[in-house]
Design a protein around this motif. Sequence first.
Motif, PDB file in Angstrom:
ATOM      1  N   ILE A 176       0.874  -1.173   0.000  1.00 31.60           N
ATOM      2  CA  ILE A 176       0.000   0.000   0.000  1.00 31.60           C
ATOM      3  C   ILE A 176       0.908   1.217   0.000  1.00 31.60           C
ATOM      4  CG2 ILE A 176      -1.815   1.248   1.219  1.00 31.60           C
ATOM      5  CD1 ILE A 176      -2.676  -1.393   2.473  1.00 31.60           C
ATOM      6  N   MET A 177       0.886   1.985  -1.090  1.00 24.66           N
ATOM      7  CA  MET A 177       1.875   3.022  -1.309  1.00 24.66           C
ATOM      8  C   MET A 177       1.647   4.247  -0.427  1.00 24.66           C
ATOM      9  SD  MET A 177       4.072   1.839  -3.381  1.00 24.66           S
ATOM     10  CE  MET A 177       4.948   3.313  -3.934  1.00 24.66           C
ATOM     11  N   TRP A 178       2.697   5.023  -0.305  1.00 28.88           N
ATOM     12  CA  TRP A 178       2.670   6.215   0.544  1.00 28.88           C
ATOM     13  C   TRP A 178       1.540   7.169   0.161  1.00 28.88           C
ATOM     14  CZ3 TRP A 178       3.128  11.032  -1.615  1.00 28.88           C
ATOM     15  CH2 TRP A 178       3.571  11.059  -2.947  1.00 28.88           C
ATOM     16  N   SER A 179       1.266   7.288  -1.134  1.00 27.35           N
ATOM     17  CA  SER A 179       0.265   8.251  -1.609  1.00 27.35           C
ATOM     18  C   SER A 179      -1.155   7.718  -1.534  1.00 27.35           C
ATOM     19  CB  SER A 179       0.586   8.676  -3.041  1.00 27.35           C
ATOM     20  OG  SER A 179       0.684   7.546  -3.894  1.00 27.35           O
ATOM     21  N   ASP A 180      -1.309   6.474  -1.119  1.00 26.80           N
ATOM     22  CA  ASP A 180      -2.624   5.866  -0.953  1.00 26.80           C
ATOM     23  C   ASP A 180      -3.305   6.500   0.266  1.00 26.80           C
ATOM     24  OD1 ASP A 180      -4.554   3.895   0.226  1.00 26.80           O
ATOM     25  OD2 ASP A 180      -3.955   2.681  -1.495  1.00 26.80           O
ATOM     26  N   VAL A 181      -4.539   6.944   0.096  1.00 29.81           N
ATOM     27  CA  VAL A 181      -5.249   7.620   1.195  1.00 29.81           C
ATOM     28  C   VAL A 181      -6.561   6.922   1.523  1.00 29.81           C
ATOM     29  CG1 VAL A 181      -4.161   9.872   0.946  1.00 29.81           C
ATOM     30  CG2 VAL A 181      -6.139   9.326  -0.464  1.00 29.81           C
ATOM     31  N   ARG A 182      -6.603   5.615   1.342  1.00 30.51           N
ATOM     32  CA  ARG A 182      -7.813   4.852   1.664  1.00 30.51           C
ATOM     33  C   ARG A 182      -8.135   4.885   3.162  1.00 30.51           C
ATOM     34  NH1 ARG A 182      -5.901  -1.156   0.146  1.00 30.51           N
ATOM     35  NH2 ARG A 182      -4.793   0.053  -1.436  1.00 30.51           N
ATOM     36  N   ALA A 183      -7.137   5.161   3.993  1.00 34.11           N
ATOM     37  CA  ALA A 183      -7.316   5.082   5.448  1.00 34.11           C
ATOM     38  C   ALA A 183      -7.809   6.394   6.044  1.00 34.11           C
ATOM     39  CB  ALA A 183      -6.006   4.665   6.107  1.00 34.11           C
ATOM     40  N   GLU A 184      -8.563   7.163   5.278  1.00 34.10           N
ATOM     41  CA  GLU A 184      -9.036   8.457   5.771  1.00 34.10           C
ATOM     42  C   GLU A 184      -9.888   8.304   7.028  1.00 34.10           C
ATOM     43  OE1 GLU A 184     -11.393  12.460   4.215  1.00 34.10           O
ATOM     44  OE2 GLU A 184     -11.627  10.558   3.160  1.00 34.10           O
ATOM     45  N   ASN A 185     -10.775   7.321   7.047  1.00 32.94           N
ATOM     46  CA  ASN A 185     -11.636   7.140   8.218  1.00 32.94           C
ATOM     47  C   ASN A 185     -10.824   6.754   9.447  1.00 32.94           C
ATOM     48  OD1 ASN A 185     -13.954   7.735   6.780  1.00 32.94           O
ATOM     49  ND2 ASN A 185     -14.355   5.597   6.233  1.00 32.94           N
ATOM     50  N   GLN A 186      -9.807   5.913   9.246  1.00 33.07           N
ATOM     51  CA  GLN A 186      -8.955   5.519  10.368  1.00 33.07           C
ATOM     52  C   GLN A 186      -8.178   6.728  10.903  1.00 33.07           C
ATOM     53  OE1 GLN A 186      -9.319   3.683   7.546  1.00 33.07           O
ATOM     54  NE2 GLN A 186     -10.402   1.966   8.500  1.00 33.07           N
ATOM     55  N   ALA A 187      -7.673   7.558   9.990  1.00 32.61           N
ATOM     56  CA  ALA A 187      -6.910   8.733  10.419  1.00 32.61           C
ATOM     57  C   ALA A 187      -7.792   9.740  11.137  1.00 32.61           C
ATOM     58  CB  ALA A 187      -6.241   9.383   9.210  1.00 32.61           C
ATOM     59  N   ALA A 188      -9.055   9.827  10.724  1.00 32.17           N
ATOM     60  CA  ALA A 188      -9.961  10.805  11.332  1.00 32.17           C
ATOM     61  C   ALA A 188     -10.172  10.555  12.820  1.00 32.17           C
ATOM     62  CB  ALA A 188     -11.296  10.789  10.597  1.00 32.17           C
ATOM     63  N   ARG A 189     -10.036   9.304  13.247  1.00 35.14           N
ATOM     64  CA  ARG A 189     -10.256   8.986  14.665  1.00 35.14           C
ATOM     65  C   ARG A 189      -9.199   9.611  15.566  1.00 35.14           C
ATOM     66  NH1 ARG A 189     -10.842   2.531  13.801  1.00 35.14           N
ATOM     67  NH2 ARG A 189     -12.183   2.646  11.953  1.00 35.14           N
ATOM     68  N   ALA A 190      -8.040   9.882  14.998  1.00 38.81           N
ATOM     69  CA  ALA A 190      -6.957  10.428  15.819  1.00 38.81           C
ATOM     70  C   ALA A 190      -7.306  11.802  16.373  1.00 38.81           C
ATOM     71  CB  ALA A 190      -5.675  10.501  14.998  1.00 38.81           C
ATOM     72  N   SER A 191      -8.158  12.531  15.688  1.00 36.71           N
ATOM     73  CA  SER A 191      -8.504  13.882  16.119  1.00 36.71           C
ATOM     74  C   SER A 191      -9.199  13.900  17.471  1.00 36.71           C
ATOM     75  CB  SER A 191      -9.395  14.560  15.069  1.00 36.71           C
ATOM     76  OG  SER A 191      -8.699  14.695  13.844  1.00 36.71           O
ATOM     77  N   ASP A 192      -9.806  12.785  17.859  1.00 37.53           N
ATOM     78  CA  ASP A 192     -10.519  12.705  19.140  1.00 37.53           C
ATOM     79  C   ASP A 192      -9.628  12.208  20.279  1.00 37.53           C
ATOM     80  OD1 ASP A 192     -12.898  13.521  17.901  1.00 37.53           O
ATOM     81  OD2 ASP A 192     -13.355  11.467  17.283  1.00 37.53           O
ATOM     82  N   ILE A 193      -8.346  11.969  19.994  1.00 37.37           N
ATOM     83  CA  ILE A 193      -7.442  11.415  21.004  1.00 37.37           C
ATOM     84  C   ILE A 193      -6.465  12.503  21.463  1.00 37.37           C
ATOM     85  CG2 ILE A 193      -5.680   9.683  21.479  1.00 37.37           C
ATOM     86  CD1 ILE A 193      -6.960   7.941  19.320  1.00 37.37           C
TER      87      ILE A 193
END
Length: 517
Positions: A99-116
Amino acid sequence: MTQVYMGIDLGTGGCRVGLFDEQGHPLAFHDTNVTSYYPHQSWVEQDTDEWWDALVTSVHKVLEKSGVDPADIAGIGYDATSATLIAVGDDDVPLRRAIMWSDVRAENQAARASDIDHWARLYNAGGEDPASAEWFIYKALWVKENEPDIWARTKWVLDAPDWIGFTLTGRACVNLTSASLKMYHNNDHGGFPVEFYAQLGLDDLMDKMPSDLKVMGDYLGELTPEAAEQLGLVAGTPVAEGGVDAEAGMIGMAVLNPGQMALITGSSNCLLAQSAQTMYGPGLFGAHTDAVVPGQYTLEASQVSTGSIIRWFLQTFCADLTEAHKNGGPSPYEVLNEASKDIGPGSDGVLVTDYFQGNRSPYTDARARGTITGLSLNHRREHIYHAIQEATCYGLEMNLRTLRSLGYHPEEIVACGGALNSPSWLQMHADITGLQIKITEVQDGPTLGSAMMAAVAAGRYKDLHEAAAAMVHEKATITPDPERYDEYRFWVDQYTELYPALFEIHHASFDHLTNEG
């Protein structure tokens, strides 16, 4: 006899191998392309078997070109893209495409960090910016949640540089550069943020990560007999711990001290600097602790798509030029540079935003998209080509404005990479930023930087600073044109207005297409 050092640079477009003497003078290079796959919107994958085949081809070709005896190669170094995830099984074979560096499929996973609320988030503008879907840990979380069978069978999750090191030496390690830049490792706060991982749902991540952590240029191990046989090299050759391609470029340009600034151009652009103290703020990645030089902090502001947009334009709108070049005609770049040479700042009103694969900084927006605006019936394809070149420079200047707003004021930029092949584009970088652009003798900073790591690991130099003093040589300085700089102020301002004017449309379109798919 002068010793020879090999640098391996595994980039988005392919694998480049270079050989250098101990003064840093290049002996030969060879590139072998690799294929990117786009199975869904925002997904980018590559095949690790093709990586290895490309490495084997490039090593054999560079030996053939240079006439160097493999026995004279005193060390091997490497770099690769970062936040490129490889899931390795018990048999040491990858379980899926990278899964390449420029792949952004994990947007939902990354969004959770904002609540931590955790110190790990300092690297995301002091916690003010959203986490990037590009980062390694969010891709790991995506695999765990969407491909649980693969996750269960994964022995190691490796970043691309660490996959190379593992394949060359059989030693699985984590390089500190990737750890700091893409995994939230911070020595000022105790290392890996395991509590943060657990709150995300990655409580088992460290079980799938190698326990060894090494700095770029450390001795990693010896080239294995199996790898040596395929590569045509000598088993037992020292291999240096490698790292991220952009940071290897910093090394290859001798940008190792606070106050310096490096621009690594290619498929994407990385703007990097070293600082003596921490610095956090909106639009900035970092300051990353010990990412390049222990005791220093690395600042990053980067563009996801730059040279890749130029390639897209050639493939999409200039097939005739590409075909003519195959039949002995001039390079499409030469044709378009000549056709656009008299187009002034602003490309006669054509403006492009360079967010074709999202925006990394200053917006950290995976749903941002590229635009071409201001078109009229008077415009030709060279106007769009020229405007794309300008857009990459506008994005650079916008990131420089972010750095300046936070108190970091570079006086010059040391540049390397693909943009240097076009003198007019390079001049454009100077005219738009108003900064001198310095060029070193070896324009391929990452490959040289990897060879410098090899020289340190092999014992030729005591550290990267000593290697830089011996192996990096300044070649030229590009000075900005004051009149063009003043004229470009208007167009940079217009560029900066496009994102806030259009991001809601881009987000709605992205969400519609995603839900429809």
